[in-house]
Write an enzyme that holds these catalytic residues in place. Sequence first.
Site, PDB file in Angstrom:
ATOM      1  N   GLU A  38     -10.857   8.605  84.437  1.00 13.76           N
ATOM      2  CA  GLU A  38      -9.212   8.319  84.447  1.00 13.76           C
ATOM      3  C   GLU A  38      -8.547   9.738  84.714  1.00 13.76           C
ATOM      4  O   GLU A  38      -7.725   9.882  85.424  1.00 13.76           O
ATOM      5  CB  GLU A  38      -8.710   7.587  83.463  1.00 13.76           C
ATOM      6  CG  GLU A  38      -9.057   6.030  83.621  1.00 13.76           C
ATOM      7  CD  GLU A  38      -8.166   5.263  82.353  1.00 13.76           C
ATOM      8  OE1 GLU A  38      -8.052   4.154  82.742  1.00 13.76           O
ATOM      9  OE2 GLU A  38      -8.322   5.720  81.507  1.00 13.76           O
ATOM     10  N   ASP A  54      -4.796   6.925  84.512  1.00 10.52           N
ATOM     11  CA  ASP A  54      -4.917   5.384  84.251  1.00 10.52           C
ATOM     12  C   ASP A  54      -3.611   4.644  85.022  1.00 10.52           C
ATOM     13  O   ASP A  54      -3.805   3.338  85.608  1.00 10.52           O
ATOM     14  CB  ASP A  54      -4.391   5.190  82.812  1.00 10.52           C
ATOM     15  CG  ASP A  54      -4.475   3.864  82.295  1.00 10.52           C
ATOM     16  OD1 ASP A  54      -5.256   3.088  82.616  1.00 10.52           O
ATOM     17  OD2 ASP A  54      -3.463   3.414  81.790  1.00 10.52           O
TER      18      ASP A  54
END
Length: 260
Positions: A134, A66
């Site tokens: 992610e 992320d």
Amino acid sequence: MIFKSIYKRIRLFKLKNKEPYLSLYNILGFYPDNIELYEQAFIHRSLSLTQVGKRGNNERLEFLGDAVLDAIIADVVYQHFPYKKEGFLTNTRSKIVQRESLNQIALELGVDKKVTSMPYATAHHKYMYGNALEALIGAIYLDQGYECCCKFVKERIVNKHISLDKLANREVNFKSRLLEWGQKTKLHIEFDLIESFTDKDGNPVFQTSVSLEGTPLGIGTGSTKKESQQLAAKNMIRKIHKDRVVKQLIEELKHQQTTE
């Protein structure tokens, strides 16, 4: 670089179980070194919590991916729109990395075919595949480094699945989305203007806070009151999906509703 690629192909040829490497190559565009990182990136927490002996899950890699993705997309947007202000760049980046966008891209890449989870998980975790994407980026970062990560995001995600100019012009109303969520969960959302002032260049600046049942969970700063509210709402939505402490708070508030 060429010799490294040849070496990987020779090593792959000698392996008995080539399938994981080949299927990952179709997604990544390169052969991984530490394949265990990628395998972990596809383990949803619903599976790791119920099977003894499983290697953790993908949440730590998701956390890392992320942050890395945010940095790469910030660079992409900054380079693509050289004359746009911070608020525009922030909004455009958020449109790319929002849960719905990443989930759709993960499906188009075929990430969903690699994710392992308990059967009930897809019904309760609607952004499972975006989260796995992610985590995959986190695995690439650890396995191959930042430059390879940049290449993957730019070539395999941005260039193939995102139209930056079209996306930038699309309006995403984070405030409305947050208020709808509040109505659905029967939790009170409130926006408060913290302060407004003029910066050194004479431009107006507004700072807004958004709270959940009196607890501040997001702050946004913009050149208009509306922009500051949108950014505050975006920050709170992100916490709702990603922050464990906020998730716990929401569960506690919901429980209080049922006991009152």
